[in-house]
Design a protein around this motif. Sequence first.
Motif, mmCIF file in Angstrom:
data_model
loop_
_atom_site.group_PDB
_atom_site.id
_atom_site.type_symbol
_atom_site.label_atom_id
_atom_site.label_comp_id
_atom_site.label_asym_id
_atom_site.label_seq_id
_atom_site.Cartn_x
_atom_site.Cartn_y
_atom_site.Cartn_z
ATOM 1 N N GLY A 81 0.817 -0.806 -0.392
ATOM 2 C CA GLY A 81 0.226 0.369 0.045
ATOM 3 C C GLY A 81 1.017 1.207 0.333
ATOM 4 N N THR A 82 0.440 1.656 0.203
ATOM 5 C CA THR A 82 0.809 3.986 0.203
ATOM 6 C C THR A 82 1.170 3.811 1.804
ATOM 7 O OG1 THR A 82 -0.741 4.874 -0.029
ATOM 8 C CG2 THR A 82 -0.308 4.357 -2.260
ATOM 9 N N ALA A 83 2.326 4.648 1.377
ATOM 10 C CA ALA A 83 2.672 5.550 2.648
ATOM 11 C C ALA A 83 1.592 6.220 3.874
ATOM 12 C CB ALA A 83 3.334 6.796 2.894
ATOM 13 N N GLU A 84 1.021 7.043 2.399
ATOM 14 C CA GLU A 84 -0.375 7.571 3.124
ATOM 15 C C GLU A 84 -1.473 6.632 3.748
ATOM 16 O OE1 GLU A 84 -3.611 11.152 2.196
ATOM 17 O OE2 GLU A 84 -2.752 9.567 0.845
ATOM 18 N N ILE A 89 -3.802 3.561 8.606
ATOM 19 C CA ILE A 89 -4.186 2.349 8.882
ATOM 20 C C ILE A 89 -3.564 2.247 10.455
ATOM 21 C CG2 ILE A 89 -3.746 -0.019 9.067
ATOM 22 C CD1 ILE A 89 -4.033 0.273 6.146
ATOM 23 N N ALA A 90 -2.064 2.405 10.417
ATOM 24 C CA ALA A 90 -1.680 2.874 12.236
ATOM 25 C C ALA A 90 -2.076 3.365 13.058
ATOM 26 C CB ALA A 90 0.193 2.969 11.357
ATOM 27 N N ARG A 96 -8.209 3.140 18.408
ATOM 28 C CA ARG A 96 -9.364 2.260 19.351
ATOM 29 C C ARG A 96 -7.878 1.404 20.128
ATOM 30 N NH1 ARG A 96 -11.592 -1.185 14.040
ATOM 31 N NH2 ARG A 96 -11.550 0.750 12.927
ATOM 32 N N LYS A 97 -7.370 1.168 20.263
ATOM 33 C CA LYS A 97 -6.464 0.487 21.811
ATOM 34 C C LYS A 97 -6.813 1.440 22.539
ATOM 35 C CE LYS A 97 -3.333 -3.092 19.438
ATOM 36 N NZ LYS A 97 -1.529 -3.615 19.565
#
Length: 97
Positions: A81-84, A89-90, A96-97
């Motif tokens: 995927g792209t860096a963006e 996602i990160a 969420r954590k």
Amino acid sequence: LHEPAPTPHDVIAPPLNPLLSQIKPSKTVEVFSLVKQMEADGETVTSLCVGEPDFAPPQSVLDAATQAMQNGQTRYTAVTGTAELRAAIAKDLKERK
């Protein structure tokens, strides 16, 4: 006198490399073909093999895809995927954590 132009039946294709007979279809193609055959035989199949969902995506996904295409993002990316995308996602996972 002029000879008639050759027809497709007159043209002899060059022989193919014998190594081509050793090429096997990918497992993804094998599973996809099996699923399609099972469906043709009337079986109900839940296929997860090649990313063909049986439901419509949310409108927000359709809108984002349309915007990306209008912005010229129409080429394949790296498998990762792209860096963006990876950064988004990160960020989402961290929140969420």
